[in-house]
Write an enzyme that holds these catalytic residues in place. Sequence first.
Site, PDB file in Angstrom:
ATOM      1  N   ASP A  73       0.814  -1.227   0.000  1.00 23.04           N
ATOM      2  CA  ASP A  73       0.000   0.000   0.000  1.00 23.04           C
ATOM      3  C   ASP A  73       0.842   1.268   0.000  1.00 23.04           C
ATOM      4  O   ASP A  73       0.430   2.306   0.534  1.00 23.04           O
ATOM      5  CB  ASP A  73      -0.960   0.020   1.204  1.00 23.04           C
TER       6      ASP A  73
ATOM      7  N   LYS B  53       2.020   2.147  -5.087  1.00 25.32           N
ATOM      8  CA  LYS B  53       2.601   1.590  -6.319  1.00 25.32           C
ATOM      9  C   LYS B  53       1.701   1.849  -7.527  1.00 25.32           C
ATOM     10  O   LYS B  53       2.172   2.151  -8.613  1.00 25.32           O
ATOM     11  CB  LYS B  53       2.813   0.075  -6.167  1.00 25.32           C
ATOM     12  N   GLY B  54       0.379   1.693  -7.306  1.00 30.04           N
ATOM     13  CA  GLY B  54      -0.570   1.860  -8.409  1.00 30.04           C
ATOM     14  C   GLY B  54      -0.443   3.233  -9.046  1.00 30.04           C
ATOM     15  O   GLY B  54      -0.367   3.369 -10.267  1.00 30.04           O
TER      16      GLY B  54
ATOM     17  N   GLY C 177      -4.544  -4.138  -3.845  1.00 33.81           N
ATOM     18  CA  GLY C 177      -5.512  -3.088  -4.158  1.00 33.81           C
ATOM     19  C   GLY C 177      -4.714  -1.867  -4.544  1.00 33.81           C
ATOM     20  O   GLY C 177      -4.028  -1.297  -3.708  1.00 33.81           O
ATOM     21  N   HIS C 178      -4.732  -1.516  -5.810  1.00 34.66           N
ATOM     22  CA  HIS C 178      -3.911  -0.406  -6.314  1.00 34.66           C
ATOM     23  C   HIS C 178      -4.833   0.731  -6.756  1.00 34.66           C
ATOM     24  O   HIS C 178      -5.678   0.545  -7.624  1.00 34.66           O
ATOM     25  CB  HIS C 178      -3.029  -0.891  -7.471  1.00 34.66           C
TER      26      HIS C 178
ATOM     27  N   GLN D 234       1.954  -6.008  -3.147  1.00 36.84           N
ATOM     28  CA  GLN D 234       2.425  -6.160  -1.756  1.00 36.84           C
ATOM     29  C   GLN D 234       3.743  -5.393  -1.568  1.00 36.84           C
ATOM     30  O   GLN D 234       3.944  -4.392  -2.230  1.00 36.84           O
ATOM     31  CB  GLN D 234       2.569  -7.644  -1.370  1.00 36.84           C
TER      32      GLN D 234
ATOM     33  N   GLY E 288       0.045  14.283  -2.899  1.00 34.87           N
ATOM     34  CA  GLY E 288      -1.410  14.178  -2.857  1.00 34.87           C
ATOM     35  C   GLY E 288      -1.818  12.957  -3.658  1.00 34.87           C
ATOM     36  O   GLY E 288      -1.000  12.416  -4.409  1.00 34.87           O
TER      37      GLY E 288
HETATM   38  P1  GDP Z   1      -0.670   0.376  -3.583  1.00 33.37           P
HETATM   39  O1  GDP Z   1      -1.294  -0.881  -3.111  1.00 33.37           O
HETATM   40  O2  GDP Z   1       0.801   0.427  -3.314  1.00 33.37           O
HETATM   41  O3  GDP Z   1      -0.975   0.716  -5.013  1.00 33.37           O
HETATM   42  O4  GDP Z   1      -1.305   1.541  -2.693  1.00 33.37           O
HETATM   43  P2  GDP Z   1      -2.873   1.723  -2.303  1.00 33.37           P
HETATM   44  O5  GDP Z   1      -3.591   2.224  -3.493  1.00 33.37           O
HETATM   45  O6  GDP Z   1      -3.397   0.509  -1.638  1.00 33.37           O
HETATM   46  O7  GDP Z   1      -2.755   2.808  -1.159  1.00 33.37           O
HETATM   47  C1  GDP Z   1      -2.176   4.046  -1.372  1.00 33.37           C
HETATM   48  C2  GDP Z   1      -3.212   5.132  -1.079  1.00 33.37           C
HETATM   49  O8  GDP Z   1      -2.559   6.371  -0.986  1.00 33.37           O
HETATM   50  C3  GDP Z   1      -4.257   5.297  -2.169  1.00 33.37           C
HETATM   51  O9  GDP Z   1      -5.472   5.656  -1.578  1.00 33.37           O
HETATM   52  C4  GDP Z   1      -3.709   6.434  -3.025  1.00 33.37           C
HETATM   53  O10 GDP Z   1      -4.726   7.167  -3.690  1.00 33.37           O
HETATM   54  C5  GDP Z   1      -3.053   7.282  -1.964  1.00 33.37           C
HETATM   55  N1  GDP Z   1      -1.880   8.044  -2.412  1.00 33.37           N
HETATM   56  C6  GDP Z   1      -0.891   7.686  -3.272  1.00 33.37           C
HETATM   57  N2  GDP Z   1       0.070   8.626  -3.332  1.00 33.37           N
HETATM   58  C7  GDP Z   1      -0.316   9.617  -2.488  1.00 33.37           C
HETATM   59  C8  GDP Z   1       0.278  10.856  -2.070  1.00 33.37           C
HETATM   60  O11 GDP Z   1       1.368  11.241  -2.498  1.00 33.37           O
HETATM   61  N3  GDP Z   1      -0.412  11.592  -1.134  1.00 33.37           N
HETATM   62  C9  GDP Z   1      -1.621  11.184  -0.628  1.00 33.37           C
HETATM   63  N4  GDP Z   1      -2.226  11.966   0.285  1.00 33.37           N
HETATM   64  N5  GDP Z   1      -2.196  10.026  -1.005  1.00 33.37           N
HETATM   65  C10 GDP Z   1      -1.552   9.252  -1.894  1.00 33.37           C
HETATM   66  P1  IMO Z   2      -0.927  -4.125  -2.227  1.00 31.74           P
HETATM   67  O1  IMO Z   2      -0.504  -4.692  -3.568  1.00 31.74           O
HETATM   68  C1  IMO Z   2      -0.974  -4.550   2.115  1.00 31.74           C
HETATM   69  C2  IMO Z   2      -1.087  -8.658   3.698  1.00 31.74           C
HETATM   70  C3  IMO Z   2      -2.336  -9.105   4.432  1.00 31.74           C
HETATM   71  C4  IMO Z   2      -1.718 -10.063   5.437  1.00 31.74           C
HETATM   72  C5  IMO Z   2      -0.622 -10.737   4.626  1.00 31.74           C
HETATM   73  C6  IMO Z   2      -1.012 -12.071   4.035  1.00 31.74           C
HETATM   74  O2  IMO Z   2      -2.205  -3.380  -2.293  1.00 31.74           O
HETATM   75  O3  IMO Z   2       0.197  -3.375  -1.613  1.00 31.74           O
HETATM   76  P2  IMO Z   2      -2.551 -12.751   1.958  1.00 31.74           P
HETATM   77  O4  IMO Z   2      -4.008 -12.495   1.700  1.00 31.74           O
HETATM   78  O5  IMO Z   2      -1.649 -12.172   0.924  1.00 31.74           O
HETATM   79  O6  IMO Z   2      -2.260 -14.185   2.236  1.00 31.74           O
HETATM   80  O7  IMO Z   2      -2.250 -11.966   3.353  1.00 31.74           O
HETATM   81  O8  IMO Z   2      -0.318  -9.832   3.569  1.00 31.74           O
HETATM   82  N1  IMO Z   2      -1.318  -8.124   2.332  1.00 31.74           N
HETATM   83  C7  IMO Z   2      -1.237  -6.820   2.006  1.00 31.74           C
HETATM   84  N2  IMO Z   2      -1.027  -5.727   2.781  1.00 31.74           N
HETATM   85  N3  IMO Z   2      -1.103  -4.416   0.777  1.00 31.74           N
HETATM   86  C8  IMO Z   2      -1.278  -5.497  -0.015  1.00 31.74           C
HETATM   87  O9  IMO Z   2      -1.264  -5.441  -1.362  1.00 31.74           O
HETATM   88  C9  IMO Z   2      -1.392  -6.778   0.602  1.00 31.74           C
HETATM   89  N4  IMO Z   2      -1.592  -8.030   0.153  1.00 31.74           N
HETATM   90  C10 IMO Z   2      -1.526  -8.837   1.207  1.00 31.74           C
HETATM   91  O10 IMO Z   2      -2.968  -8.015   5.066  1.00 31.74           O
HETATM   92  O11 IMO Z   2      -1.098  -9.350   6.466  1.00 31.74           O
HETATM   93 MG    MG Z   3      -2.843  -1.518  -1.871  1.00 31.84          MG
END
Ligand code: GDP
Ligand code: IMO
Ligand code: MG
Length: 434
Positions: free
Chosen positions: A13, A16-17, A40-41, A223, A415
Amino acid sequence: MPGLVIVGAQWGDEGKGKVVDLLAQQADAVIRFQGGNNAGHTIVLADQTYKFHLIPSGILYRGKLCVIGNGVVVDLRVLSGEIDGLRRRDIDLSGLRISANAHLIMPYHLLLDEAGEAKLGGREIGTTRRGIGPCYADKAARLGIRVQDVLDEKILKQKITAALEPKRLTLRDYVKDPRLDLRQMTEDYTSFGHRLEPYIADTPPIAWNALDEGRLVVFEGAQGTLLDIDHGTYPFVTSSNPVAGAACVGAGVGPSSIDHVWGVTKAYSTRVGAGPFPSELHDGLGEQLREAGAEFGTTTGRARRCGWLDVVALRYAVRVNGLTAVVITKLDVLTGIDPLRVAVGYVGPEGARFKDFPYHQSVLHAARAETVDLPGWHEDISQAREISHLPSAARGYLDFIEESLGIPVVMVGVGPGRDEIIWTDGARQLSAAR
Ligand code: GDP
Ligand code: IMO
Ligand code: MG
């Protein structure tokens, strides 16, 4: 031949997305290489938010080749739903390709994930319950069902029967569950096969051809490093390898095809699910970060645990991924917190001090972060588009990260929006490389 791998440098999280979406504009192909719909990206485009679980984060550019690589585990129901959702929003899917060799998450994998966590009780991992672990386990046991199998009903039925056989005991509580009905499962998956056939392909040549022509190929990790099954905080990890080396295996290219490896990290730390987290904040500041950063899981909606940036863990991520640069996201979230703290060492059980990431679980589980204070800033930074636009304390924070990690900061998120980003010259050059 710029092959660029984007990986999470923390516990997932990291944003990356968003980073992949930005780089995808100039890329010929974006390839997901591991994980499944535990990911979840999020990409925010003006008033539109997109959340991708399986489809690579390049799909918002019309016709962009977006590959679900052989290393990904695919839940066809989820993928089908994601495709429908994007079609409803008029997103062009003509560039989507699914590796015929990718493994499928089957209904019984979801039940096994659920049952496994229930059995662990208070010691549960906190998985996303998407069937990821059981699916990779079947892959390793050579009992997996692959994407190509859904194109032949007879083979599919035989393989499901073989895969279910050794699971009978564990699944005995679910014998009457309609999700385990062999005929229904075969029918459902055959119909997914018909539906998705146009997207199923032999995918490694897509990467080879683009790389041969000197085009940019972005390998999109899911991840993060500390969730890696080999290098992360085992057993509190996912069941794949989110580290950069896995891009080769999960996409079908050799290590010589990778020119750059960028690790994405937030300007602080988060973790969702159980497991060690030395710089975790258990007080109001942790709460403040969660609120300011909207730290709730994209996939499960769970509140993310929050803490200070941890350069001990990040230096480890630099080494195990061979990071050539780092992308810092969510710098804006730190606005107004003064002083800022950064973990620069750990104190283990019995007071032992660690400068490097400890390999031993007993040390890591008991480790507390040793922090240094850095000055914070109070100005709104969301309009900054150059490093020089940032207040000096924010620049100092980035300098501290560069110095601690020994690699350059190439992009900085200020942001969630697509334009809320600072590109440095290094990032501009790479993205203009085609
Ligand atoms: P990923 O799994 O690595 O793609 O990340 P996620 O999408 O799960 O979580 C990142 C969250 O941070 C998302 O809600 C993005 O919209 C948000 N985000 C990404 N870059 C920034 C940033 O520079 N500032 C803020 N405030 N939010 C960001
Ligand atoms: P993105 O790509 C954050 C965590 C789960 C749990 C552990 C094992 O959005 O960064 P699993 O279902 O993979 O067997 O769970 O890994 N986990 C993540 N945490 N971002 C993710 O993906 C994750 N994918 C799995 O919360 O701790
Ligand atoms: Mg994510």
